[in-house]
Design a protein around this motif. Sequence first.
Motif, PDB file in Angstrom:
ATOM      1  N   GLY A 134       0.788  -1.217   0.000  1.00 26.22           N
ATOM      2  CA  GLY A 134       0.000   0.000   0.000  1.00 26.22           C
ATOM      3  C   GLY A 134       0.823   1.272   0.000  1.00 26.22           C
ATOM      4  O   GLY A 134       0.282   2.369  -0.021  1.00 26.22           O
ATOM      5  N   ALA A 135       2.139   1.135   0.039  1.00 30.47           N
ATOM      6  CA  ALA A 135       3.020   2.302   0.007  1.00 30.47           C
ATOM      7  C   ALA A 135       4.168   2.004  -0.952  1.00 30.47           C
ATOM      8  O   ALA A 135       4.448   0.856  -1.291  1.00 30.47           O
ATOM      9  N   VAL A 136       4.814   3.057  -1.408  1.00 33.65           N
ATOM     10  CA  VAL A 136       5.918   2.874  -2.345  1.00 33.65           C
ATOM     11  C   VAL A 136       7.194   2.567  -1.553  1.00 33.65           C
ATOM     12  O   VAL A 136       8.121   3.368  -1.462  1.00 33.65           O
ATOM     13  N   VAL A 137       7.221   1.408  -0.932  1.00 38.14           N
ATOM     14  CA  VAL A 137       8.389   0.935  -0.183  1.00 38.14           C
ATOM     15  C   VAL A 137       8.710  -0.459  -0.690  1.00 38.14           C
ATOM     16  O   VAL A 137       8.058  -1.437  -0.312  1.00 38.14           O
ATOM     17  N   PRO A 138       9.695  -0.589  -1.568  1.00 42.03           N
ATOM     18  CA  PRO A 138      10.026  -1.910  -2.104  1.00 42.03           C
ATOM     19  C   PRO A 138      10.733  -2.771  -1.072  1.00 42.03           C
ATOM     20  O   PRO A 138      11.292  -2.274  -0.092  1.00 42.03           O
ATOM     21  N   ALA A 139      10.714  -4.063  -1.303  1.00 38.12           N
ATOM     22  CA  ALA A 139      11.415  -4.992  -0.419  1.00 38.12           C
ATOM     23  C   ALA A 139      12.925  -4.826  -0.599  1.00 38.12           C
ATOM     24  O   ALA A 139      13.429  -4.879  -1.718  1.00 38.12           O
ATOM     25  N   CYS A 140      13.630  -4.636   0.496  1.00 36.41           N
ATOM     26  CA  CYS A 140      15.087  -4.475   0.451  1.00 36.41           C
ATOM     27  C   CYS A 140      15.759  -5.722  -0.115  1.00 36.41           C
ATOM     28  O   CYS A 140      16.800  -5.646  -0.779  1.00 36.41           O
ATOM     29  N   ALA A 141      15.156  -6.894   0.150  1.00 33.20           N
ATOM     30  CA  ALA A 141      15.744  -8.169  -0.249  1.00 33.20           C
ATOM     31  C   ALA A 141      15.858  -8.314  -1.759  1.00 33.20           C
ATOM     32  O   ALA A 141      16.680  -9.105  -2.244  1.00 33.20           O
ATOM     33  N   CYS A 143      17.161  -6.373  -3.890  1.00 34.39           N
ATOM     34  CA  CYS A 143      18.504  -5.976  -4.315  1.00 34.39           C
ATOM     35  C   CYS A 143      19.608  -6.490  -3.397  1.00 34.39           C
ATOM     36  O   CYS A 143      20.724  -6.731  -3.846  1.00 34.39           O
ATOM     37  N   HIS A 144      19.295  -6.619  -2.115  1.00 34.39           N
ATOM     38  CA  HIS A 144      20.352  -6.951  -1.145  1.00 34.39           C
ATOM     39  C   HIS A 144      20.254  -8.356  -0.577  1.00 34.39           C
ATOM     40  O   HIS A 144      21.015  -8.690   0.343  1.00 34.39           O
ATOM     41  N   ASP A 145      19.334  -9.196  -1.104  1.00 35.86           N
ATOM     42  CA  ASP A 145      19.196 -10.587  -0.683  1.00 35.86           C
ATOM     43  C   ASP A 145      18.451 -10.687   0.647  1.00 35.86           C
ATOM     44  O   ASP A 145      18.440  -9.755   1.458  1.00 35.86           O
ATOM     45  N   ALA A 146      17.819 -11.824   0.859  1.00 31.95           N
ATOM     46  CA  ALA A 146      17.032 -12.036   2.078  1.00 31.95           C
ATOM     47  C   ALA A 146      17.872 -11.950   3.342  1.00 31.95           C
ATOM     48  O   ALA A 146      17.373 -11.608   4.412  1.00 31.95           O
ATOM     49  N   ASP A 188      15.008   6.586  -3.743  1.00 29.59           N
ATOM     50  CA  ASP A 188      13.590   6.277  -3.923  1.00 29.59           C
ATOM     51  C   ASP A 188      13.154   5.153  -2.991  1.00 29.59           C
ATOM     52  O   ASP A 188      12.038   5.177  -2.448  1.00 29.59           O
ATOM     53  N   ALA A 189      14.038   4.156  -2.791  1.00 28.44           N
ATOM     54  CA  ALA A 189      13.665   2.986  -1.998  1.00 28.44           C
ATOM     55  C   ALA A 189      13.427   3.333  -0.534  1.00 28.44           C
ATOM     56  O   ALA A 189      12.543   2.757   0.109  1.00 28.44           O
ATOM     57  N   VAL A 190      14.206   4.257   0.004  1.00 27.82           N
ATOM     58  CA  VAL A 190      14.090   4.572   1.438  1.00 27.82           C
ATOM     59  C   VAL A 190      13.168   5.755   1.712  1.00 27.82           C
ATOM     60  O   VAL A 190      12.888   6.059   2.876  1.00 27.82           O
TER      61      VAL A 190
END
Length: 242
Positions: A134-141, A143-146, A188-190
């Motif tokens: 519901g927000a423009v916050v992509p999963a960090c994983a 790009c940076h792995d789980a 953008d991601a943060v």
Amino acid sequence: MRALLSSGLILFAAACSGTDSRSTAGFTADGQVIAMSGGEGGASNACFSCHGLDGMGDGVSVPRLAGLDAGYLQKQLEDYAGRLRDDPAMYEAARWLDDDDRRAVAAWYAALPVPPGAAATAPPPPVWLSGRPGAVVPACAVCHDAQGQGVGPGNPAVAGQPAAYTLDQLRRWKTGGRRNDPRSVMSDAVAGLTETEMRAIAAWLETAPIAPPPASDAATASASAAAAARPEASRGVRRPGR
């Protein structure tokens, strides 16, 4: 370790002497020498004085360099020198080094051993794995792995870094204090992260297992090529007589 410390201190003291090309050439002989002497920047810019003889940082606000991808490290030095990544101390350290110097010191730190990784003691925060629906916050994983081990060229391993350092970098990305990400991906991601989420990410990454050095030189080649394409930073500053 004592031998390394002794050689480092000798270089540290010797770096205060003459500045002509003959005296400075010895301080850029290889990556280890640059790290211990500061290269042409002199003893006050010696990498080991902040990042430690083992490249592990101080565990608080100075990051670990040991075992990180060489291309990523070289790019950061280029960005510090070009002030795309703003930090007064690192600017002074990087601006004296030319492209060959930065490549050499980056390769030396990348080759340093790191402690064997232990199993993670806690699961990653939900926002790390799934972003925030519901927000423009992509999963960090993505790009940076789980587990924070990094995914492919340009997406560095971030596990095992001090929480205070990681939190500071996230805040800088969020406020525009750091802007050396290609196409503003990190900015953008943060942008939508809350302070609570950033603290949770930083705390978890500090306990996550340190990633082994990349098995491929793909990331190194990619980042090095991008760094070398910026001649205004790559030339470095030269002392009189060089």
